[in-house]
Design a protein around this motif. Structure first.
Motif, short mmCIF file in Angstrom:
data_model
loop_
_atom_site.label_atom_id
_atom_site.label_comp_id
_atom_site.label_asym_id
_atom_site.label_seq_id
_atom_site.Cartn_x
_atom_site.Cartn_y
_atom_site.Cartn_z
N GLN A 121 -20.39 -1.34 7.88
CA GLN A 121 -19.30 -1.00 8.80
C GLN A 121 -18.39 -2.20 8.98
OE1 GLN A 121 -20.19 1.36 12.29
NE2 GLN A 121 -18.84 0.08 13.56
N ASN A 122 -17.10 -1.94 8.94
CA ASN A 122 -16.07 -2.94 9.22
C ASN A 122 -15.24 -2.48 10.41
OD1 ASN A 122 -15.87 -5.20 7.06
ND2 ASN A 122 -16.21 -3.34 5.87
N ASP A 123 -15.06 -3.36 11.39
CA ASP A 123 -14.18 -3.11 12.51
C ASP A 123 -13.12 -4.19 12.54
OD1 ASP A 123 -15.65 -0.94 14.40
OD2 ASP A 123 -17.14 -2.24 13.48
N ALA A 124 -11.94 -3.84 13.00
CA ALA A 124 -10.87 -4.83 13.09
C ALA A 124 -9.99 -4.49 14.26
CB ALA A 124 -10.05 -4.88 11.80
N ASN A 125 -9.43 -5.52 14.88
CA ASN A 125 -8.38 -5.31 15.87
C ASN A 125 -7.29 -6.33 15.64
OD1 ASN A 125 -9.01 -7.69 17.82
ND2 ASN A 125 -10.97 -6.63 17.63
N ALA A 152 10.71 -15.30 1.55
CA ALA A 152 9.80 -14.56 2.43
C ALA A 152 8.37 -14.93 2.11
CB ALA A 152 10.00 -13.05 2.27
N THR A 153 7.50 -14.77 3.10
CA THR A 153 6.09 -15.11 2.94
C THR A 153 5.21 -13.90 3.21
OG1 THR A 153 5.74 -15.75 5.26
CG2 THR A 153 6.59 -17.44 3.75
N ALA A 154 3.97 -14.01 2.75
CA ALA A 154 2.96 -13.00 3.03
C ALA A 154 1.62 -13.70 3.16
CB ALA A 154 2.91 -11.94 1.94
N ALA A 155 0.71 -13.08 3.90
CA ALA A 155 -0.62 -13.65 4.12
C ALA A 155 -1.64 -12.53 4.04
CB ALA A 155 -0.70 -14.34 5.47
N THR A 156 -2.69 -12.75 3.25
CA THR A 156 -3.77 -11.78 3.11
C THR A 156 -5.07 -12.42 3.58
OG1 THR A 156 -2.66 -10.81 1.19
CG2 THR A 156 -4.98 -10.25 1.52
N PRO A 157 -5.50 -12.11 4.80
CA PRO A 157 -6.73 -12.72 5.32
C PRO A 157 -7.96 -12.07 4.70
CG PRO A 157 -5.87 -11.15 6.89
CD PRO A 157 -4.87 -11.20 5.77
N PRO A 158 -9.12 -12.72 4.81
CA PRO A 158 -10.35 -12.08 4.33
C PRO A 158 -10.58 -10.74 5.03
CG PRO A 158 -10.72 -14.41 4.78
CD PRO A 158 -9.35 -14.09 5.29
N ASN A 159 -11.01 -9.77 4.25
CA ASN A 159 -11.34 -8.43 4.74
C ASN A 159 -10.11 -7.66 5.20
OD1 ASN A 159 -13.62 -6.79 4.74
ND2 ASN A 159 -13.81 -6.89 6.97
N GLY A 214 -12.72 -2.77 3.36
CA GLY A 214 -13.49 -1.96 2.43
C GLY A 214 -12.77 -0.75 1.92
N GLU A 215 -11.50 -0.55 2.29
CA GLU A 215 -10.73 0.62 1.87
C GLU A 215 -9.88 0.32 0.65
OE1 GLU A 215 -10.39 4.07 3.08
OE2 GLU A 215 -12.41 3.33 3.44
N GLY A 216 -10.48 -0.27 -0.36
CA GLY A 216 -9.77 -0.59 -1.58
C GLY A 216 -10.46 -1.75 -2.28
N ARG A 217 -9.94 -2.11 -3.45
CA ARG A 217 -10.49 -3.25 -4.17
C ARG A 217 -9.98 -4.52 -3.52
NH1 ARG A 217 -10.03 -7.15 -7.78
NH2 ARG A 217 -11.63 -7.41 -9.38
N GLU A 218 -10.91 -5.34 -3.02
CA GLU A 218 -10.52 -6.49 -2.22
C GLU A 218 -11.13 -7.76 -2.80
OE1 GLU A 218 -9.57 -7.26 2.37
OE2 GLU A 218 -11.26 -5.97 1.95
#
Length: 844
Positions: A495-499, A578-585, A589-593
C-alpha cells in the motif's frame, strides 16, 4: 479546467475550420461561429486561447492559462473533439497518435496496464490530468466524453506538480451548455467492430443545463487472434448558474472495461553475462520474431502477425473508473474564484501473458548441451529454440484520491502594465493498494522450457501456439494438484499513501504590446507513506514479522520564466526556461517508476534517506504566426531538456543517482485552412534523445578456490544510447476537403522512426586465485528494436440531411504490419491490422 459552455449557434461553414484546432498555435482556430471567431481573433485581449463565449461574456477555460497560446512561451498542442471524431479515434492513445513526437511504452512487468505516452522522450504516464486535476490511476482512457485534449510540452512541474519532466496531458471534458441538442453515433465494421456513443444536452432553465454522454463499445482486434475489447461508460453533469456570476457544476464519470490483453510478440535474441545467443558479434538488432525465422537448431518456420501467445481461459483484464467532481466559481469583476473538488476510485485486475525471451528459448540456448535433463522436472531441456515461455503477469488493486483545488484568476492593470494572473492552492490525499493473483506459470523452473513444462503449457511453440490450450493451475509448478486462481493474502499486498499541499502562481505581464513576460512559481510538499508486503501469495507472514510503515517527505520548488516578443499582432517569438521535479514514489505504484520506494522490509531499512529527487530543466526558443488572415497557424520550437539525479539500479540491492539524460529537438506544426473548404493540421518532430550517463552495472566474478566471489561495477550499457521508447523522427498530417458542400474526403499519414526498447551486452568478470578481477569486454551489444513505419488512414463522409451524416473510416488502410510500442525486453506490442467501419450520426 472549466469545461466549454457555448450559447451561440453553430455554423456548418466553420465546421472544417473547427477541425484544425488540433494544433492551437494561433488565435481561434477552433471557433465554430463567425461571431465567435471575430471576437477570438483579437488574441492579445483574450485571457486564454481556449476561452469561449458564454452569453456574450468571455470565460477562461483553463484557470492556469494566463495568456493566449500565441503569447505563451511554450509549445502547446490542442487536439479538438472534431479531429478525434474525424479520425475515428476511440481511445486517448488513438487520439494522441495524430500528434508528432508522442510515442508509447508497453506494459511493464507487474506494473499496471494503461496509457503510457512519452513526450519529448520522457514517460508521461503520471502526468495526465482531467480538467486540470491529476488523474494518477493507470488506465486505458476513453474519449466519448472528451471536448479536447491539451498537451503542454517541456518540463512542467510548475503547472501540474510533481513529475511532468517531458510535459503534461490535460483532458477537457464535455459539460452542459445553455441550449438543447443531442447526437447519437453508431458504428459497425470488420473484426466485429461495434460502437455507439450518445450526447444529450438539455437547457432546464434560464441558467441551468444538464448533459449526459454514453458509450457502448465491442470489438475484436483486426489482425490479432482471440484479442477483444469491450467497455461501456456514462458521464452525466449539471451546471446551475450558467450566464450568472456564480456557477455550480456537478459531474460524474464511469467507465467499465473488459478485455483480453494483447501480449504482442517476443524478441528474437537475448544477451547477458550468462547467456547470449545473438548469431553474430558486434552491435546486433533484436527485432520481434515475425515472418520467417530460423532457430539455433536449424528449424525454420513462420510467425504470423495474428499469432497470440496468451491463454483465452486464463488471461483477462477488468477495470473500472469512477470520478465525481464538484466545481463552484464566482466572478468578482475581472477576477474569478473557483474551487474544484474531486473524488476518484479506480480498480484494475488482470492476468496477461508476457511472451518471455529472457532465457533464450526463442532462438535457442547455446550454453546447454542438447539432451540435458532438467534436475527439477526430469524433462529434457528444449535448447534448440522455437519455444516461448508464457510468463503470466498478474495484478489486482485500486487507486483512490481526494483532490481539492482553489484558483483565483483574472486580469488587472498596474499603471500601463497589464497582468493576467492565476494563483491557487491544491490539497490531495491519494492511496494505492495492490497485490497479485496466485498462479503457477513455471517461474521456479530454470531453464524454463523442457518436455515437462511444454506438456504443462508453460512453454509453447513459437510458430504455432494454441490460445485454447487446456492449461490447469496447480498448487506448485511441479504439482499435479489442481487449484483455483485466487488473490494473495492481505499481508502480500503493498500500500502507498500520499498527501500533497501545494501553492502556485502565474502572471503574464504585458509591459508594452510588443513585450510580454511570463512567470510561474510552485511549491509542493509531497509526503509518501509506504506499507510494504510482509508475505508472498498464500504464505502467511513468518512468526514475529509485522507490517511497518515508512514515510518520506519532499519539498519541491519549481518555476518557469518566459519572454515573448511580438513583431506584429499575428506573430511572436519567445524564449523560456522551466523546471520539473520527480520525487521518489511519485506514481505510488501506478506505473513504471524508476524512482520508487523500496517495497520489501529488507531493502527498505535505511534506504529512505538515500533517495533523491530527479531534476529536469527545459530550455526552449520558438516562433508562432498566423497567416492568410489568421486562418493558417505555423509554429516552430527548438528545445533541450536535461535530467540529473536519474536513479539507476546497480544491482538488486543497490541504487545510485548517477543518471543523466539529454533530449534536444525541433518541432514544426502547421494547422488551419489552406483554401476555402480545405483544412490541414500536422507537424514534424526531430529528437536527439541520449542517455549521457546511465550509471553503473554490477558484474559478479565467481569464486575461485578459497577466494570468495567479488562484485565489480562497470559503465552501464545504456550510456551513450538513444533514450528507450523514443523516436528521432516523427511526422503526422491530417487533411479534410469539402466537396459539393455535403461531401467530405480526408485522411492521415503517421510516420515514426525506429524505436528502441532497451539494450544489453555480454560482459563478464573473472578472478584469479589471488583475487585479481578481470572484466572481459562485450563481444555483443544487443539493441531491442521495433522498425519505423508509415501508416495511412482514410475517411469520407456525406451529409444525407442537415441532421444525418454517414461516414466511413479506414484505419491502417494498407494493412501495414508494424509495432506500436517496445518493452525494455521480452516483447513488443503489434498494432492492429486494417480496420474499416461505417458510422451513422444523427443530430437533433
Amino acid at each position: 479546467m472549466n469545461r466549454r459552455t457555448v450559447s451561440v449557434p453553430r455554423s456548418s461553414a466553420f465546421l472544417a475550420l473547427g477541425c484544425v484546432g488540433a494544433f492551437t498555435t494561433a488565435p481561434a482556430l477552433a471557433a465554430e461561429d463567425t461571431k465567435l471567431t471575430a471576437v477570438a481573433a483579437d488574441a492579445d485581449t483574450d485571457p486564454s486561447q481556449s476561452d469561449i463565449l458564454v452569453n456574450g461574456k468571455r470565460v477562461r477555460a483553463d484557470a492556469k492559462a494566463v495568456a493566449p497560446v500565441v503569447n505563451t512561451p511554450r509549445s502547446i498542442v490542442t487536439l479538438d473533439k472534431t479531429i478525434i471524431q474525424q479520425t475515428g479515434s476511440n481511445s486517448l492513445q488513438d487520439a494522441l497518435r495524430t500528434i508528432p513526437g508522442i510515442t508509447f511504452g508497453a506494459a511493464e512487468g507487474g506494473n499496471p496496464i494503461g496509457d503510457r505516452p512519452f513526450i519529448r522522450g520522457f514517460d508521461s504516464q503520471g502526468s495526465i490530468y482531467v480538467d486540470g486535476v491529476r488523474d494518477l490511476a493507470s488506465q486505458s482512457r476513453e474519449v466519448f466524453a472528451t471536448e479536447s485534449v491539451q498537451i503542454v510540452r517541456g518540463s512542467d512541474s510548475t503547472l501540474g506538480g510533481r513529475g511532468s519532466a517531458g510535459g503534461t496531458i490535460n483532458i477537457i471534458s464535455k459539460m452542459p451548455e445553455l441550449r438543447n441538442f443531442g447526437e447519437v453515433d453508431g458504428s459497425f465494421g470488420n473484426a466485429g467492430y461495434k460502437r455507439v456513443t450518445g450526447d444529450l444536452n438539455l437547457k432546464v432553465a434560464d441558467s441551468i443545463a444538464f448533459r449526459i454522454e454514453g458509450l457502448w463499445h465491442d470489438q475484436d482486434v483486426a489482425g490479432r487472434d482471440d484479442v477483444y475489447q469491450r467497455r461501456w461508460g456514462v458521464a452525466p453533469s449539471i451546471t446551475i448558474g450558467l450566464g450568472t456570476p456564480t456557477r455550480l457544476t456537478a459531474s460524474y464519470y464511469y467507465l467499465e472495461s473488459h478485455e483480453l490483453p494483447d501480449s504482442g510478440l517476443p524478441y528474437r535474441y537475448v544477451c547477458s553475462a550468462t547467456v547470449c545467443n545473438a548469431p553474430t558479434t558486434g552491435n546486433v538488432l533484436s527485432q520481434p520474431a515475425i515472418g520467417t525465422f530460423t532457430t539455433l537448431n536449424g528449424q525454420t518456420g513462420t510467425i504470423a502477425r495474428s499469432t497470440f501467445y496468451g491463454l483465452t481461459d486464463r488471461d483477462f483484464r477488468n477495470s473500472t473508473t469512477n470520478q465525481a467532481t464538484i466545481r463552484v466559481e464566482h466572478d468578482f469583476g475581472s477576477l474569478t474564484l473557483r474551487n474544484t473538488a474531486r473524488f476518484s476510485h479506480d480498480e484494475q485486475d488482470y492476468i496477461f501473458t508476457l511472451p518471455d525471451d529472457s532465457n533464450g528459448d526463442v532462438f535457442g540456448i547455446p550454453t546447454i548441451a542438447p539432451g540435458t535433463v532438467d534436475k527439477t522436472t526430469g524433462g529434457v531441456e528444449q535448447v534448440g529454440g522455437g519455444y516461448v515461455w508464457r510468463r503470466g503477469n498478474t495484478r489486482y488493486g485500486y487507486d483512490q484520491s481526494i483532490i481539492d483545488q482553489t484558483d483565483l484568476y483574472g486580469t488587472f492593470d498596474t499603471g500601463s502594465i497589464k497582468h493576467s494572473i492565476a494563483v491557487g492552492t491544491e490539497i490531495s490525499w491519494e492511496k494505492d493498494r495492490r497485490g497479485a493473483f496466485v498462479e503457477q506459470t513455471g517461474a521456479t523452473i530454470s531453464p524454463r522450457c523442457d518436455t515437462t513444462t511444454v506438456s504443462r503449457y508453460y512453454c509453447i511453440s513459437l510458430f504455432n501456439p494454441n490460445p485454447n490450450d487446456p492449461w490447469v493451475n496447480t498448487t506448485t509448478d511441479t504439482s499435479n494438484v489442481p487449484t483455483a486462481i485466487v488473490k494473495g493474502l492481505p499481508g502480500s499486498e503493498t500500500q502507498n499513501d500520499a498527501n500533497t499541499q501545494s501553492i502556485y502562481g502565474f502572471d503574464s505581464i504585458t509591459v508594452v504590446p510588443a513585450v510580454i513576460v511570463n512567470v510561474g512559481l510552485r511549491y509542493d510538499r509531497f509526503q509518501s507513506i509506504l506499507t510494504p508486503a510482509i508475505s508472498t501469495g498464500l504464505t502467511p507472514p513468518a512468526a514475529g514479522v509485522y507490517q511497518i510503515r515508512e514515510s518520506r517527505t519532499d519539498r519541491l520548488f519549481n518555476y518557469q520564466l518566459g519572454l515573448v516578443l511580438k513583431p506584429t499582432r499575428e506573430t511572436s517569438v519567445y524564449a523560456s526556461y522551466a523546471t520539473a521535479a520527480t520525487p521518489p514514489n511519485s506514481l505510488l505504484g501506478e506505473g513504471r517508476e524508476d524512482n520508487a520506494l523500496p517495497t520489501t522490509t529488507t531493502t527498505a531499512a535505511g534506504a529512505l534517506n538515500q533517495l533523491k529527487v530527479q531534476k529536469t530543466r527545459s530550455y526552449e526558443v520558438g516562433a508562432k504566426a498566423s497567416v492568410f488572415h489568421e486562418k493558417l497557424a505555423l509554429a516552430v520550437a527548438v528545445f533541450q531538456t536535461d535530467t540529473d539525479n536519474a536513479r539507476v539500479a546497480i544491482d538488486a540491492n543497490t541504487v545510485a543517482y548517477l543518471g543523466k539524460t539529454r533530449v534536444r529537438g525541433v518541432e514544426l506544426t502547421a494547422s488551419g485552412t489552406i483554401l476555402p473548404g480545405w483544412t490541414i493540421f500536422g507537424g514534424y518532430t526531430y529528437l536527439d534523445p541520449v542517455v549521457t550517463d546511465g550509471g553503473n552495472a554490477a558484474l559478479t566474478a565467481p569464486a575461485v578456490g578459497t577466494q570468495a566471489a567479488q562484485v565489480v561495477y562497470v559503465t552501464s550499457v545504456n550510456t551513450g544510447k538513444q533514450v528507450p521508447s523514443t523516436v528521432r523522427n516523427s511526422f503526422t498530417a491530417t487533411t479534410n476537403v469539402t466537396l459539393y458542400k455535403r461531401f467530405q474526403v480526408g485522411g492521415s499519414v503517421i510516420y515514426n522512426d525506429r524505436q528502441y526498447g532497451g539494450y544489453a551486452d555480454n560482459r563478464t568478470a573473472t578472478q584469479t586465485a589471488a583475487g585479481v578481477v578481470t572484466v572481459n569486454p562485450a563481444t555483443v551489444v544487443l539493441y531491442r528494436e521495433i522498425p519505423g513505419y508509415v501508416r495511412f488512414d482514410a475517411r469520407a463522409s456525406y451529409d444525407v440531411t442537415k441532421n444525418v451524416t454517414f461516414s466511413v473510416n479506414a484505419q491502417n488502410l494498407t494493412d501495414k504490419v508494424y509495432f506500436s510500442s517496445a518493452y525494455a525486453n521480452h516483447y513488443a506490442t503489434i498494432a492492429a491490422g486494417r480496420t474499416v467501419f461505417g458510422t451513422v450520426g444523427v443530430k437533433f
